[in-house]
Design a protein around this motif. Structure first.
Motif, PDB file in Angstrom:
ATOM      1  N   GLY A   1      -6.742  -4.701  -6.339  1.00 33.17           N
ATOM      2  CA  GLY A   1      -6.252  -3.430  -6.015  1.00 33.17           C
ATOM      3  C   GLY A   1      -7.559  -2.547  -5.769  1.00 33.17           C
ATOM      4  N   SER A   2      -7.117  -1.376  -5.051  1.00 38.13           N
ATOM      5  CA  SER A   2      -8.085  -0.483  -4.507  1.00 38.13           C
ATOM      6  C   SER A   2      -7.603   0.952  -4.491  1.00 38.13           C
ATOM      7  CB  SER A   2      -8.514  -0.695  -2.956  1.00 38.13           C
ATOM      8  OG  SER A   2      -7.304  -0.758  -2.196  1.00 38.13           O
ATOM      9  N   VAL A   3      -8.383   1.929  -4.592  1.00 41.29           N
ATOM     10  CA  VAL A   3      -7.988   3.235  -4.536  1.00 41.29           C
ATOM     11  C   VAL A   3      -8.930   4.142  -3.613  1.00 41.29           C
ATOM     12  CG1 VAL A   3      -7.478   5.370  -5.785  1.00 41.29           C
ATOM     13  CG2 VAL A   3      -6.898   3.268  -6.718  1.00 41.29           C
ATOM     14  N   GLY A   4      -8.598   4.909  -2.769  1.00 43.08           N
ATOM     15  CA  GLY A   4      -9.410   5.562  -1.742  1.00 43.08           C
ATOM     16  C   GLY A   4      -8.896   7.002  -1.332  1.00 43.08           C
ATOM     17  N   VAL A   5      -9.923   7.961  -1.279  1.00 43.33           N
ATOM     18  CA  VAL A   5      -9.426   9.168  -0.826  1.00 43.33           C
ATOM     19  C   VAL A   5     -10.444   9.870   0.305  1.00 43.33           C
ATOM     20  CG1 VAL A   5     -10.925  10.484  -2.644  1.00 43.33           C
ATOM     21  CG2 VAL A   5      -9.029  11.505  -1.654  1.00 43.33           C
ATOM     22  N   GLY A   6      -9.992  10.339   1.259  1.00 41.94           N
ATOM     23  CA  GLY A   6     -10.536  10.761   2.574  1.00 41.94           C
ATOM     24  C   GLY A   6     -10.480  12.388   2.256  1.00 41.94           C
ATOM     25  N   PHE A   7     -11.609  12.801   3.248  1.00 38.72           N
ATOM     26  CA  PHE A   7     -11.345  14.243   3.739  1.00 38.72           C
ATOM     27  C   PHE A   7     -11.870  14.182   5.030  1.00 38.72           C
ATOM     28  CE2 PHE A   7     -12.919  13.335  -0.863  1.00 38.72           C
ATOM     29  CZ  PHE A   7     -12.133  14.162  -1.455  1.00 38.72           C
ATOM     30  N   ALA A   8     -11.356  15.475   5.829  1.00 38.79           N
ATOM     31  CA  ALA A   8     -11.720  15.813   6.978  1.00 38.79           C
ATOM     32  C   ALA A   8     -12.091  17.184   7.052  1.00 38.79           C
ATOM     33  CB  ALA A   8     -10.335  15.546   7.830  1.00 38.79           C
TER      34      ALA A   8
ATOM     35  N   SER B   1       0.946  -1.482  -0.111  1.00 35.22           N
ATOM     36  CA  SER B   1      -0.102  -0.227   0.036  1.00 35.22           C
ATOM     37  C   SER B   1       0.946   1.242   0.139  1.00 35.22           C
ATOM     38  CB  SER B   1      -1.204  -0.084   1.184  1.00 35.22           C
ATOM     39  OG  SER B   1      -1.830   1.096   1.164  1.00 35.22           O
ATOM     40  N   VAL B   2       0.720   2.191  -0.685  1.00 34.07           N
ATOM     41  CA  VAL B   2       1.224   3.503  -1.045  1.00 34.07           C
ATOM     42  C   VAL B   2       0.114   4.720  -0.740  1.00 34.07           C
ATOM     43  CG1 VAL B   2       2.672   4.756  -2.564  1.00 34.07           C
ATOM     44  CG2 VAL B   2       2.983   2.319  -2.251  1.00 34.07           C
ATOM     45  N   ALA B   3       0.712   5.604  -0.172  1.00 36.02           N
ATOM     46  CA  ALA B   3      -0.016   7.028  -0.004  1.00 36.02           C
ATOM     47  C   ALA B   3       0.951   7.926  -0.689  1.00 36.02           C
ATOM     48  CB  ALA B   3      -0.242   7.351   1.274  1.00 36.02           C
ATOM     49  N   PRO B   4       0.786   8.188  -2.045  1.00 35.45           N
ATOM     50  CA  PRO B   4       1.761   9.096  -2.936  1.00 35.45           C
ATOM     51  C   PRO B   4       2.075  10.448  -2.349  1.00 35.45           C
ATOM     52  CG  PRO B   4       0.028   7.834  -4.240  1.00 35.45           C
ATOM     53  CD  PRO B   4      -0.272   7.883  -2.919  1.00 35.45           C
ATOM     54  N   PHE B   5       0.939  10.948  -1.728  1.00 32.58           N
ATOM     55  CA  PHE B   5       1.160  12.175  -1.169  1.00 32.58           C
ATOM     56  C   PHE B   5       1.019  12.514   0.108  1.00 32.58           C
ATOM     57  CE2 PHE B   5      -1.184  12.137  -5.141  1.00 32.58           C
ATOM     58  CZ  PHE B   5      -0.135  12.908  -6.113  1.00 32.58           C
ATOM     59  N   ARG B   6       2.088  12.828   0.892  1.00 34.23           N
ATOM     60  CA  ARG B   6       2.244  13.232   2.241  1.00 34.23           C
ATOM     61  C   ARG B   6       1.085  13.886   3.062  1.00 34.23           C
ATOM     62  NH1 ARG B   6       5.986  12.071   6.020  1.00 34.23           N
ATOM     63  NH2 ARG B   6       6.254  13.336   7.874  1.00 34.23           N
ATOM     64  N   SER B   7       0.818  14.890   2.341  1.00 37.27           N
ATOM     65  CA  SER B   7      -0.220  15.691   2.780  1.00 37.27           C
ATOM     66  C   SER B   7      -1.786  15.724   2.042  1.00 37.27           C
ATOM     67  CB  SER B   7       0.214  17.469   2.511  1.00 37.27           C
ATOM     68  OG  SER B   7       0.388  17.639   1.295  1.00 37.27           O
ATOM     69  N   PHE B   8      -1.906  14.489   1.347  1.00 39.79           N
ATOM     70  CA  PHE B   8      -3.326  14.418   0.903  1.00 39.79           C
ATOM     71  C   PHE B   8      -3.730  13.073   0.964  1.00 39.79           C
ATOM     72  CE2 PHE B   8      -6.257  13.352  -2.846  1.00 39.79           C
ATOM     73  CZ  PHE B   8      -7.033  14.435  -2.594  1.00 39.79           C
ATOM     74  N   PRO B   9      -4.848  12.623   1.617  1.00 45.09           N
ATOM     75  CA  PRO B   9      -5.188  11.574   2.014  1.00 45.09           C
ATOM     76  C   PRO B   9      -5.582  10.418   0.711  1.00 45.09           C
ATOM     77  CG  PRO B   9      -7.036  12.881   2.552  1.00 45.09           C
ATOM     78  CD  PRO B   9      -5.743  13.684   1.787  1.00 45.09           C
ATOM     79  N   LEU B  10      -4.794  10.324  -0.213  1.00 42.83           N
ATOM     80  CA  LEU B  10      -5.082   9.253  -1.474  1.00 42.83           C
ATOM     81  C   LEU B  10      -4.311   7.997  -1.105  1.00 42.83           C
ATOM     82  CD1 LEU B  10      -6.108   8.546  -4.143  1.00 42.83           C
ATOM     83  CD2 LEU B  10      -3.916   9.552  -5.065  1.00 42.83           C
ATOM     84  N   THR B  11      -4.828   6.875  -0.985  1.00 42.54           N
ATOM     85  CA  THR B  11      -4.149   5.731  -0.677  1.00 42.54           C
ATOM     86  C   THR B  11      -4.426   4.665  -2.186  1.00 42.54           C
ATOM     87  OG1 THR B  11      -4.481   5.936   1.610  1.00 42.54           O
ATOM     88  CG2 THR B  11      -3.919   3.595   0.695  1.00 42.54           C
ATOM     89  N   VAL B  12      -3.356   4.075  -2.209  1.00 45.89           N
ATOM     90  CA  VAL B  12      -3.577   2.905  -3.542  1.00 45.89           C
ATOM     91  C   VAL B  12      -2.867   1.750  -2.794  1.00 45.89           C
ATOM     92  CG1 VAL B  12      -2.690   2.307  -5.718  1.00 45.89           C
ATOM     93  CG2 VAL B  12      -3.051   4.759  -5.200  1.00 45.89           C
ATOM     94  N   THR B  13      -3.671   0.649  -3.010  1.00 40.36           N
ATOM     95  CA  THR B  13      -3.228  -0.677  -2.598  1.00 40.36           C
ATOM     96  C   THR B  13      -3.409  -1.535  -3.449  1.00 40.36           C
ATOM     97  OG1 THR B  13      -4.115  -0.018  -0.495  1.00 40.36           O
ATOM     98  CG2 THR B  13      -3.441  -2.447  -0.562  1.00 40.36           C
ATOM     99  N   LEU B  14      -2.233  -2.519  -3.855  1.00 40.09           N
ATOM    100  CA  LEU B  14      -2.375  -3.638  -4.837  1.00 40.09           C
ATOM    101  C   LEU B  14      -1.793  -4.949  -4.324  1.00 40.09           C
ATOM    102  CD1 LEU B  14      -0.389  -1.567  -7.569  1.00 40.09           C
ATOM    103  CD2 LEU B  14      -2.833  -1.966  -7.325  1.00 40.09           C
TER     104      LEU B  14
END
Length: 281
Positions: free
Chosen positions: A272-279, A242-255
Motif C-alpha cells: 500500500g502507498s499514500v502520497g500527497v502533492g502540492f503545486a 487506487s483512490v483519490a478521496p478528494f477531487r480538489s486535493f491531491p491525496l492518493t491511496v493505492t492498495l
C-alpha cells in the motif's frame, strides 16, 4: 466523468504520479520498496473547451495512480512537490513488513522542452531488514528526465537507486537501475485507460541476469479518482486499486498485491502507498 477532445490548455495541466524506488536484500530475497510520491495531478482529458480546461487546471487535483511499482513517463515539473510512503508485508524483520518514505520535486517544463524529476527515498521504515540499517540510515536518489508528447503521451529516461547511502550490505545489494519508458492515455468511451511500457536493467530484469528486460502497466479509470491497475515489473506481476478521496486535493491511496505469480519462492504480499502533492505555480 472523462471526456475527450481536451484543449492545449488542459494538456498543460497534466501532472504525474511518481514512485521513488529503492530495493533491499532480505533473507536472500529482493523486496521492492517503493515510496509513492503522488504529485498534484490534473488529467489532460478531464474537460473540453477553454473555460472548462481552465477550471480543470485550477481545481481538479485528485488523481488516482496509474501504477504501483512500475515507473511511468509523466513526472514532476517546476512548481510541484510531493511526499509519500510505501509499505509492504515481507519475511524480513520482527514486524514482517517494511517500507519507505520519500520526497520528490521537479525542475523544468516538460511541455516546452523537458523536466527533471528528483526523488529521495529512505528505506527500512519498520526497522532493520538484515543490512544493519534502521530507518533513515539507508536510502537512494532517483532521477527522471521526461517530456510530454502530443496525444496525451510522455516519454522518459531515468535511473533509480543512485546516490545510495547506508551500510555496505545495503549498497552492495541495491544496484542502480536505468530505464526508458513511454506512457499514453487512451479514452475508452466516457472512461480512460493509461498504458505504460518500458525497458530497464537490474531491478527490472531477472535477478542475476545482465542486460535489459521489458516492464509495463495498464490502468483503467472509472473516474479521475478511481482506477484499477495491473503491472509487470520485469520480475513480479502486481494488481492494485487506487483512490483519490478528494477531487480538489491531491491525496492518493493505492492498495494492492505483489508477486501474484509467487516467483522466486516468495509469497503473494500486501502493499500500500499514500502520497500527497502540492503545486506552487
Amino acid at each position: 466523468m472523462f471526456r475527450g477532445g481536451a484543449t492545449n490548455a488542459s494538456k498543460r495541466a497534466v501532472r504525474a504520479n511518481h514512485r521513488g524506488i529503492t530495493v533491499m536484500k532480505v533473507k536472500n530475497k529482493t523486496v521492492l520498496v517503493t515510496g509513492a510520491l503522488m504529485l498534484a495531478s490534473t488529467p489532460a482529458w478531464a474537460q473540453s473547451g477553454s473555460e472548462a480546461a481552465s477550471a480543470a487546471a485550477s481545481e481538479l487535483k485528485g488523481f488516482a495512480a496509474p501504477a504501483l511499482q512500475a515507473p511511468v513517463a509523466f513526472g514532476a515539473r517546476w512548481g510541484t512537490f510531493g511526499v509519500g510512503g510505501y509499505g509492504q508485508t515481507c519475511d524480513c524483520n520482527d514486524q514482517d513488513a517494511d517500507g519507505s518514505l520519500g520526497v520528490a520535486f521537479g525542475l523544468g517544463d516538460p511541455d516546452k522542452y523537458a523536466a527533471l524529476e528528483v526523488a529521495v527515498a529512505s528505506s527500512s521504515l519498520f526497522g532493520d531488514t538484515g543490512s544493519g540499517d534502521s530507518f533513515g540510515e539507508s536510502g537512494s536518489v532517483g532521477l527522471k528526465l521526461h517530456t510530454n508528447l502530443p496525444g496525451f503521451a510522455s516519454f522518459a529516461v531515468g535511473v533509480n537507486g543512485t546516490g545510495r547511502w547506508g551500510s555496505d550490505a545495503f549498497k552492495n545489494a541495491n544496484k542502480s537501475s536505468v530505464y526508458a519508458v513511454a506512457t499514453k492515455m487512451l479514452p475508452v468511451g466516457q472512461f480512460a485507460t493509461i498504458l505504460n511500457i518500458g525497458i530497464g536493467d537490474e531491478l527490472y530484469n531477472e535477478p542475476n541476469k545482465s542486460g535489459a528486460n521489458v516492464f509495463g502497466s495498464a490502468a483503467f479509470y472509472f473516474t479521475q479518482q478511481i482506477s484499477v491497475l495491473a503491472e509487470y515489473t520485469g520480475r513480479f506481476t502486481n494488481a492494485a486499486v487506487s483512490v483519490a478521496p478528494f477531487r480538489s486535493f491531491p491525496l492518493t491511496v493505492t492498495l494492492g498485491a505483489t508477486n501474484l505469480g509467487e516467483r522466486y519462492g516468495g509469497n503473494v504480499e500486501f502493499a500500500g502507498s499514500v502520497g500527497v502533492g502540492f503545486a506552487f505555480n
